[in-house]
Structure formats: C-alpha cells, structure tokens
Enzyme design. Structure first.
Site, PDB file in Angstrom:
ATOM      1  CB  CYS A   1     -22.515  30.168  24.027  1.00  8.90           C
ATOM      2  SG  CYS A   1     -23.834  30.057  22.624  1.00  8.90           S
TER       3      CYS A   1
ATOM      4  CG  HIS B   1     -18.770  32.398  22.638  1.00  8.89           C
ATOM      5  ND1 HIS B   1     -20.143  32.130  22.256  1.00  8.89           N
ATOM      6  CD2 HIS B   1     -18.460  33.594  22.865  1.00  8.89           C
ATOM      7  CE1 HIS B   1     -20.640  33.302  22.349  1.00  8.89           C
ATOM      8  NE2 HIS B   1     -19.924  34.326  22.732  1.00  8.89           N
TER       9      HIS B   1
END
Length: 652
Positions: free
Chosen positions: A260, A312
């Site tokens: 990610c 994130h």
C-alpha cells in the site's frame, strides 16, 4: 461538516453563480503563422512558387505543373483556432491542418479546408483516404462567399471536434471525428491547373484543454480479477470492462511498490519509493512537506482538488491518538477537501477523518475479526483496537462511494477543472460484501467484494455522465498492488486473481506489482485500444502535467515519464527505458528483461527469502519468452545481470 453535506451545499452555491462552462479550453494569445517578407518556420514541397507582395503571400502554379506545391509549417499543432484571409484568382487551393508529409500526389495526409472559386469553399476534405468528409451547402455559400474577393476563414480543431467558418458562418462541422489529432499546417497549390491564390493575416492560437481528472484506486485487487484483463475471471466487473471498451487498457503497468504505502507514494509524487527510504506512516507523514504532489501541481494550476478514501501516507505524530487536528495529510499535500480513513481497514484505530479532524474520535474498543476457512490475513480480517462510536467496517465502501459521488458532482459544477482522487479501501481485508453482492461471483467473499468495488466505480461513472463532463475527464482505474490470493485459493475456486502472473501482494514477482490499469479520455484516447508498453504509477504526474500543458517544477516527479504519447498512439515508442520497483529497489525492468536482486518472493509467497547459492544471488527472467517467471536465467545470462545491476546503481 462531513464532506458530503459540505459539497452538496457547495454545489448549489456554485450552480447559482457559474456562468462559464469549466471544461472550456483556455486559449493562448494569437500568434502570426506567417510573417510578411519571410518564410522562416516553413518549408516547401516541389511545385509552384510562393512570394510575398507587401503583406500578401502569393502562390502561383502553371497548368503544366502536375505536382501539388505545398508550403508546410515546421511546427506541429494539436488543438487550435486558426484564422486567415484568402483570395482565389484562379485554381483550387486549400488550408491544411493536422497533416504529415507523404509520398502521395497530394504531398500530405490530413485535413484540408477547401479554398477555391467554387462553392465547395469551406468544406472539409481528408487526404488520408476518406476524401470529402463534409461538403458545404452551395445555396448557403452563395449568400456568404464572393469568389475572387478577400474572404475570412476560421478553423477550430478542439479535440475530436472540428469546425470551419467562412465570413463568420459555419460551413463544415465534425463531431467526435476519428481522424488525425496532431500535425502541421500547410497551404496548397493544386497541380494540373493555372493557379493564383493569395493569403494574408494567417494567425493561430493554441487551445489549452485542461482535462478533469478522476483517479480510482482499488486496494489489493489483482490483474486477473477484471474480465477485460482475464476472460477466465469468475468475478463480474462490468464497469471496469466498460472503461476498457471506451478507453485504453495497459497490459504492462506497474505499481512502484508491491504494498500500500510505497505504491501510493509513487503515484502521488512521481518518485520511486526507494528514494524516500524508510516509511513510517504510523508515526509521521511519508510525503515530505514541500514536495510537489499530483494534487499540489494541479491545484497551483487552478484545479479544484479533493480526495475520498484511504490515505495511508501518515500524519504528524501518527493517527493512533488523534487530537483536534491531523497535520501532514491530504490537506497539507495539495488537496482542498478530504474525507476518509488513515490506513487500511484492518489497521486500528477505526474512524473517519473529515478534513483534518476526526468525524468522531475512536473512544470505544473492538475485538479482532477473522473468518473460518481462510488464512489469518484473509476473509473478514481486522485487528483489535480502538473504534469510533457508530463506525461499522461493512459500511465503509458504501460511505466512500456516496462521499466520492457528492464530491464529483460538486467539483463538476465549479468554474474550474478538477482532480478527484478516490482511494477505495476495498477489496483489501476485511472482505465484507453487502447482501446485494453475496454470491455474485465464483470466488467467495473476495470475489463478491471485488464485484461490489466494481459497482462503486460504476456509480462514479454514472455521476460523471450525469454531470455532463465525461468527455472532458481523464478517468484512470488501477489497484495499488496485487491481492492476497494463495495458490490454494486458485485451486479451490478456479480463479487466478493475478491472472497469468506469478506471486501476489508484496512479492517481487509480477503478481505483486503488475496491475490492471485503464485510462479513458474520450477527447484523446481511442476506444477499445490496448497498450503493451511498460508504464509505472510514477508516470501519472508527468502525464497529467503534459495533458494540462504544465511544466513540472524543478526537482518534482524525477521518475515520471509522460504517457500522453502512448494514450494518443499505443504503438508509439516506449516512454521509459528502465523501471525500478519495490521499496528497496529490488526489482529492475528493462524491456524484456527483469532482474530481482534476491532469491525467493521477497513478499508473502513462499519461499519468501533464500540464501545465495554460490554465484546464484538473484533472479533474471525473460518476460517475453517466460512471462510466468519459471526459468531463472541469472547464471545463464551474466552479461544481462551485469547490465541491469549497473543501471540500478546509476539510478541509485
């Protein structure tokens, strides 16, 4: 105020005051195409002659001359508005645009606006093989055109739309034309006839069309999940498939990281993640303050910017114990509005962020979740931790879809182009398909959740259509990395989430970073096209800068290469010679060759890591001959290993 309510209110305000369509191209200043007394910037093809008489360019050719004489601009143009005055004494001429030189008798291939004594003047002819594409109405022309007198012609080529005017009246129009998009201007002397034509005040202004941009990033979705990338997929993906039918599908597109955080970093900064070094999104912002992002680049150019979804990329002090404000996040990296979550939906604490503030702080606790029959990182998995009151994991995909749809409608109503980044938290764990999607796929919870993710994309595309800006919007759909999908899952369900590629999320093998990647931009990209060139997420920044006619600031997007030439022609030369992947720069790609600097997957697949065995220290694959990465050529091709190792050292 949540982003959805704020943006709905904002929409009403903007609709009340918006008088100018935001998607209209911006026009540069008028520039002379021809300067009296000189032909600098132009060159001639044999046939006839061109001479200046004061401020008038005179073209002449005798009937004995069978060739078509041409005066051709050295520069190329794409979208433009051109104006000129002409007078035909005898013979047939033309104003050419978006042309390239050929060996044919006409000398060029492209569009021609007819210039002659007949009442076909102002019509459009295509010398690339289609001949007349629009003929003017002779009766209408008699009312506006006097052969032999000075006449004004205007040509506007805006994307796939072309318009010709004679003395202010429209004489030819093309809409969504499949013809040429770029090329030179030219003036013609038609052979086989006595010809005398005069031109003056030939000028042009380029149209800078700044497209809207919608990026939809799935989370942990594989190359083989969408039917348009793997017809054997057991998951219905009608909306991704629609994008591919209406745009361009890339078969060799890569996330710069195989998980990610580094992938998102590369996407937004145009920079390989290995240049950043350590990633600590739980403690600090990953993107340094002052670094140009796609959002800040476009915002500085007048774009409205918003993000919905999974960030994130860290906040100052981390997001574990949020205070009144979270700094260092989307609002401090170029976005004007943000609604989302701080990290993946299996990483506590669980709460929504609106702008810089928690919508509700995580004051309650939730236990861990798992699903019988799946590994400990699959199924409805999440970790135990803090939770905001009212936060429900299963509601997040629907909430993001609503927030993103409202954001899109508000941005589309504004008097400025927009950039909307929708970073979905699905189909990353927890796999929580709603009842409407339960059993819709042949790949159990994961497949059903992918199908619901596809439906979220469909909702956004429908909102784009309803807003009337789809033709002016570049839509990009992809995923941040491969899925968590083991060989046992492939055997159990008969579905390969990574398609033909080896490995999965986090791996150095193709399944970890080769992504489904689709771009639709109706004004630039031909429908149903496929590009096999290698591209990387880092290329998004340079591509959008190129599309918006912006220069990248010094030091920005150093690993970004514009894909615009490929979007216009998928067979264009490759835009990158070498690609470096993974956070630790352990993967190097150059053409058919792929070097992995270690043994093992380097990720989730087993074996994850192996110790060197003598001279065998890494992996080398010929992806043209061996796309499944089954035969390690490290020992057989030492010269290729040395070359790629040196390339990597140079890039470091």
């Amino acid at each position: 105020m949540p982003i959805r309510r704020f943006l709905v209110f904002f929409t009403f305000v903007l609709q009340a005051f918006t008088l100018v369509l935001h998607g209209a191209p911006q026009a540069d200043e008028w520039q002379p195409l021809l300067t009296p007394g000189t032909l600098d910037g132009w060159h001639t093809a044999p046939g006839g002659s061109w001479e200046w008489e004061d401020d008038v360019l005179v073209g002449k050719s005798p009937k004995s001359e069978t060739r078509h004489g041409l005066l051709i601009s050295d520069a190329r143009y794409t979208d433009f508005e051109a104006r000129l005055e002409f007078r035909t004494v005898s013979g047939c001429s033309g104003f050419y645009f978006r042309v390239d030189e050929t060996e044919k008798s006409t000398g060029v291939a492209g569009f021609q606006a007819e210039v002659d004594p007949s009442f076909e003047t102002g019509g459009l002819y295509e010398t690339g093989g289609r001949a007349w594409v629009v003929k003017p109405d002779p009766e209408a022309m008699r009312a506006i055109y006097r052969p032999g007198e000075w006449t004004e012609m205007a040509v506007r080529a805006d994307g796939r739309d072309v318009e010709v005017r004679v003395n202010g009246q429209v004489t030819a129009e093309l809409t969504d034309d499949p013809g040429r998009r770029e090329g030179h201007f030219a003036l013609q002397l038609h052979g086989d006839q006595d010809l005398h034509v005069e031109f003056r005040n030939v000028r042009v202004r380029e149209l800078t069309r700044r497209p809207n941009v919608l990026i939809v990033l799935a989370d942990d979705m594989g190359y083989g999940d969408a039917h348009c990338f793997d017809e054997r997929s057991k998951i219905p993906t009608p909306h991704i498939d629609r994008l591919a039918r209406e745009g361009m599908r890339f078969t060799d597109a890569h996330a710069p990281g195989a998980w990610c955080v580094p992938s998102r970093y590369g996407l937004l900064t145009g920079r390989y993640p290995f240049r950043k070094g350590g990633f600590r999104p739980g403690r600090e912002p990953v993107i340094d303050a002052g670094r140009v992002t796609v959002a800040s680049l476009l915002r500085a150019a007048g774009y409205g910017t918003a993000m919905v979804g999974k960030w994130h990329l860290g906040f100052e002090g981390g997001a574990a114990s949020p205070g009144a404000e979270l700094r260092g996040g989307p609002l401090d990296r170029g976005f004007q509005r943000f609604f989302g979550i701080h990290a993946s939906l299996d990483i506590p604490p669980y709460y929504y962020i609106d702008g810089r503030a928690p919508l509700a702080p995580p004051t309650e606790a939730v236990g861990a979740s798992a699903t019988e029959g799946w590994t400990n990182i699959q199924g409805a998995f999440w970790r135990a931790g803090k939770l905001a009151p009212g936060f429900v994991h299963a509601d997040v995909l629907g909430r993001f879809t609503r927030e993103a749809t409202d954001a899109l409608r508000a941005l589309a109503a504004a008097d400025e182009p927009f950039f909307l980044y929708v970073a979905l938290a699905s189909p990353h764990t927890p796999w929580l398909p709603s009842k409407a999607f339960a059993g819709k796929s042949g790949a159990d919870l994961y497949g059903d959740f992918v199908a619901e993710t596809d439906a979220a994309l469909g909702t956004l595309l429908a909102a784009l259509d309803e807003s009337g800006v789809a033709d002016d919007t570049l839509v990009l759909f992809t995923s941040d990395n491969g899925p968590v999908w083991y060989p046992a899952d492939v055997e159990r369900f008969g579905h390969s989430a990574t398609g033909p590629w080896r490995g999965m999320k986090s791996d150095s093998w193709e399944g970890g970073h080769r992504m489904p990647f689709v771009v639709r931009w109706p004004r630039e990209v031909d429908a149903g096209t496929v590009c096999e060139r290698t591209v990387c997420f880092t290329d998004v920044m340079a591509t959008l800068a190129d599309a918006a006619n912006l220069a990248l600031p010094e030091g920005a997007g150093e690993d970004s290469r514009s894909m615009l030439p490929l979007l216009r022609d998928p067979s264009a030369p490759p835009t990158r010679e070498v690609t470096v992947l993974k956070q630790n720069a352990s993967v190097v790609r150059a053409g058919r060759w792929k070097l992995i600097t270690h043994l093992g997957s380097g990720g989730f697949s087993r074996p994850r890591k192996l110790e060197p065995a003598g001279e065998l220290k890494g992996q080398l694959y010929d992806l043209e001959a061996d796309p499944g990465e089954t035969t390690n050529l490290w020992s057989a091709k030492p010269e290729i290993v040395a070359r790629l190792t040196e390339l990597l050292a140079q890039l470091r």
